[in-house]
Design an enzyme around this catalytic site. Sequence first.
Site, PDB file in Angstrom:
ATOM      1  N   ARG A 170      45.110  42.682  21.152  1.00 52.11           N
ATOM      2  CA  ARG A 170      46.359  43.241  20.627  1.00 52.11           C
ATOM      3  C   ARG A 170      46.998  44.199  21.623  1.00 52.11           C
ATOM      4  O   ARG A 170      48.192  44.281  21.741  1.00 52.11           O
ATOM      5  CB  ARG A 170      46.106  43.946  19.286  1.00 52.11           C
ATOM      6  CG  ARG A 170      46.112  42.990  18.101  1.00 52.11           C
ATOM      7  CD  ARG A 170      45.508  43.644  16.917  1.00 52.11           C
ATOM      8  NE  ARG A 170      44.178  44.165  17.264  1.00 52.11           N
ATOM      9  CZ  ARG A 170      43.406  44.847  16.455  1.00 52.11           C
ATOM     10  NH1 ARG A 170      43.810  45.151  15.263  1.00 52.11           N
ATOM     11  NH2 ARG A 170      42.209  45.265  16.836  1.00 52.11           N
ATOM     12  N   HIS A 218      25.161  28.802  14.400  1.00 53.29           N
ATOM     13  CA  HIS A 218      25.531  30.209  14.134  1.00 53.29           C
ATOM     14  C   HIS A 218      24.311  31.139  14.268  1.00 53.29           C
ATOM     15  O   HIS A 218      23.872  31.762  13.306  1.00 53.29           O
ATOM     16  CB  HIS A 218      26.182  30.331  12.745  1.00 53.29           C
ATOM     17  CG  HIS A 218      27.010  31.592  12.600  1.00 53.29           C
ATOM     18  ND1 HIS A 218      28.082  31.691  11.735  1.00 53.29           N
ATOM     19  CD2 HIS A 218      26.931  32.807  13.200  1.00 53.29           C
ATOM     20  CE1 HIS A 218      28.613  32.901  11.813  1.00 53.29           C
ATOM     21  NE2 HIS A 218      27.922  33.597  12.703  1.00 53.29           N
ATOM     22  N   VAL A 219      23.815  31.219  15.495  1.00 50.71           N
ATOM     23  CA  VAL A 219      22.599  32.003  15.753  1.00 50.71           C
ATOM     24  C   VAL A 219      22.880  33.254  16.597  1.00 50.71           C
ATOM     25  O   VAL A 219      21.951  33.844  17.136  1.00 50.71           O
ATOM     26  CB  VAL A 219      21.507  31.143  16.434  1.00 50.71           C
ATOM     27  CG1 VAL A 219      20.996  30.074  15.490  1.00 50.71           C
ATOM     28  CG2 VAL A 219      22.025  30.512  17.739  1.00 50.71           C
ATOM     29  N   GLY A 220      24.137  33.663  16.669  1.00 52.75           N
ATOM     30  CA  GLY A 220      24.506  34.798  17.532  1.00 52.75           C
ATOM     31  C   GLY A 220      23.572  35.992  17.416  1.00 52.75           C
ATOM     32  O   GLY A 220      23.137  36.551  18.421  1.00 52.75           O
ATOM     33  N   GLU A 276      31.447  25.391   8.588  1.00 49.68           N
ATOM     34  CA  GLU A 276      29.989  25.439   8.735  1.00 49.68           C
ATOM     35  C   GLU A 276      29.321  25.672   7.370  1.00 49.68           C
ATOM     36  O   GLU A 276      29.900  26.368   6.527  1.00 49.68           O
ATOM     37  CB  GLU A 276      29.582  26.529   9.745  1.00 49.68           C
ATOM     38  CG  GLU A 276      29.959  27.939   9.324  1.00 49.68           C
ATOM     39  CD  GLU A 276      29.662  28.975  10.416  1.00 49.68           C
ATOM     40  OE1 GLU A 276      30.064  28.763  11.572  1.00 49.68           O
ATOM     41  OE2 GLU A 276      29.026  29.987  10.076  1.00 49.68           O
ATOM     42  N   ARG A 280      34.345  33.223  15.046  1.00 47.42           N
ATOM     43  CA  ARG A 280      34.466  32.532  13.770  1.00 47.42           C
ATOM     44  C   ARG A 280      35.129  31.180  14.035  1.00 47.42           C
ATOM     45  O   ARG A 280      36.065  31.091  14.856  1.00 47.42           O
ATOM     46  CB  ARG A 280      35.335  33.323  12.782  1.00 47.42           C
ATOM     47  CG  ARG A 280      34.685  34.534  12.165  1.00 47.42           C
ATOM     48  CD  ARG A 280      33.542  34.145  11.215  1.00 47.42           C
ATOM     49  NE  ARG A 280      32.940  35.314  10.580  1.00 47.42           N
ATOM     50  CZ  ARG A 280      31.859  35.953  11.045  1.00 47.42           C
ATOM     51  NH1 ARG A 280      31.260  35.529  12.148  1.00 47.42           N
ATOM     52  NH2 ARG A 280      31.362  36.989  10.393  1.00 47.42           N
ATOM     53  N   LEU A 334      38.477  42.003  23.194  1.00 48.59           N
ATOM     54  CA  LEU A 334      37.554  42.853  23.970  1.00 48.59           C
ATOM     55  C   LEU A 334      37.035  44.002  23.085  1.00 48.59           C
ATOM     56  O   LEU A 334      37.328  45.162  23.306  1.00 48.59           O
ATOM     57  CB  LEU A 334      38.255  43.400  25.213  1.00 48.59           C
ATOM     58  CG  LEU A 334      37.335  44.033  26.247  1.00 48.59           C
ATOM     59  CD1 LEU A 334      36.542  42.959  26.996  1.00 48.59           C
ATOM     60  CD2 LEU A 334      38.130  44.884  27.242  1.00 48.59           C
ATOM     61  N   GLY A 335      36.258  43.622  22.080  1.00 45.60           N
ATOM     62  CA  GLY A 335      35.583  44.634  21.257  1.00 45.60           C
ATOM     63  C   GLY A 335      34.231  44.944  21.857  1.00 45.60           C
ATOM     64  O   GLY A 335      34.005  44.733  23.048  1.00 45.60           O
ATOM     65  N   ASP A 348      29.148  28.270  18.577  1.00 42.73           N
ATOM     66  CA  ASP A 348      28.107  28.802  17.688  1.00 42.73           C
ATOM     67  C   ASP A 348      28.623  28.881  16.258  1.00 42.73           C
ATOM     68  O   ASP A 348      27.867  29.204  15.348  1.00 42.73           O
ATOM     69  CB  ASP A 348      27.680  30.199  18.189  1.00 42.73           C
ATOM     70  CG  ASP A 348      26.508  30.771  17.404  1.00 42.73           C
ATOM     71  OD1 ASP A 348      25.568  30.003  17.101  1.00 42.73           O
ATOM     72  OD2 ASP A 348      26.523  31.973  17.073  1.00 42.73           O
ATOM     73  N   ILE A 391      31.356  43.461  21.395  1.00 41.72           N
ATOM     74  CA  ILE A 391      30.656  42.260  21.876  1.00 41.72           C
ATOM     75  C   ILE A 391      31.364  41.696  23.112  1.00 41.72           C
ATOM     76  O   ILE A 391      30.711  41.326  24.096  1.00 41.72           O
ATOM     77  CB  ILE A 391      30.558  41.205  20.747  1.00 41.72           C
ATOM     78  CG1 ILE A 391      29.689  41.749  19.602  1.00 41.72           C
ATOM     79  CG2 ILE A 391      29.975  39.896  21.276  1.00 41.72           C
ATOM     80  CD1 ILE A 391      29.684  40.888  18.334  1.00 41.72           C
TER      81      ILE A 391
HETATM   82  C1  GLV Z   1      27.796  37.163  11.918  1.00 39.84           C
HETATM   83  O1  GLV Z   1      28.487  36.208  12.089  1.00 39.84           O
HETATM   84  C2  GLV Z   1      28.299  38.489  11.786  1.00 39.84           C
HETATM   85  O2  GLV Z   1      29.484  38.666  11.493  1.00 39.84           O
HETATM   86  O3  GLV Z   1      27.510  39.435  11.946  1.00 39.84           O
END
Ligand code: GLV
Length: 332
Positions: free
Chosen positions: A182, A286-288, A268, A239, A159-160, A263, A162
């Site tokens: 954690r 990987h288009v986040g 990758e 990741r 829960l950071g 993603d 993002i």
């Molecule tokens: C992309 O994967 C990032 O770490 O910003």
Amino acid sequence: MAQDDLLMPVPLPPLAQEGLGESFHLIKLWEEPNPKATLAAIAPGLRFIATGVPILTEGMSYPITAAFLARFPKLELVANLGVGYDNIDIAACAARGVVVTNTPDVLTEETADTAFGLLLCVIRQFPQADRYLREGKWLKTAFPLTASLRDRTMGIVGLGRIGRAIARRGEAFGLKIAYHGRKAQADAPWPFYERLEDMARACDILMVSTPGGPATRNLIDAPILDALGPQGVLINIARGSVVDEPALIAALREGRILSAGLDVFAGEPEIPAELVAMDHVVLLPHVGSASHATRDAMSALVVDNAVAFAAGRGPVTPVAETPWPLHAKAAH
Ligand code: GLV
């Protein structure tokens, strides 16, 4: 006045190269005819490096390892393009007094949008429905009914910034939210699970938004997937290393979980053929953070970090393991 050298081992986006080029003498290692000789020549005096995660550096990778760092006794800063920095040996940087910066905040909402879009695509099978229409199948019969987002509980792993942005979206969509990490966070209104397996059992969406690196390697393994269960959906926008990919493939093949939206992948851009062959999963390259606006903001933040640091104003966004100024003062 002569500009300081700044080593760029891999190609950052044009905006970052241009911005850094205004304040530094850029050494673009990938363009050097003899990179080894260049590194040997600059190693004794080099103070600044700017690098990035492979998705942002035209797929090129140049891990900043302890052995690599040991070659630069005067190094002060590694400015990383990307919020994740599993491409950098952060413990070695901390031990050497090297400050590491990343690009948080500017990509939070974009990445949370991606996560939520992926979740909707997985549950309601929108990409499959699109393919169905294009293949002319609708002319014969309606697209099959799908699973639903209604009445689901989303467990967030990590829960950071993002993770929280995804949680907010989840609430707006009527989901129940829980989280694992954690430690419990005093200002987070959602149930905290100390054991990931307990959370996986209590929810039917597992949303992975935790950092990569050794601490989270294969965190999502067969027991966690089994706890998530046959109606469960795994979404990973973090990741690939966080998920035990062979265990995930087996769980998907055997119907021990319902589906997955990915993603990111362990190797990758190489993707396991078994995943590509599965029609019930949704796979993104990987288009986040991959919008023009967000990638530009990330590039600008790398430039701001390096320029402010070199000017003695301190980094804008140092990572937690190398805080400023405590860390640098203690080390230098
Ligand atoms: C992309 O994967 C990032 O770490 O910003």
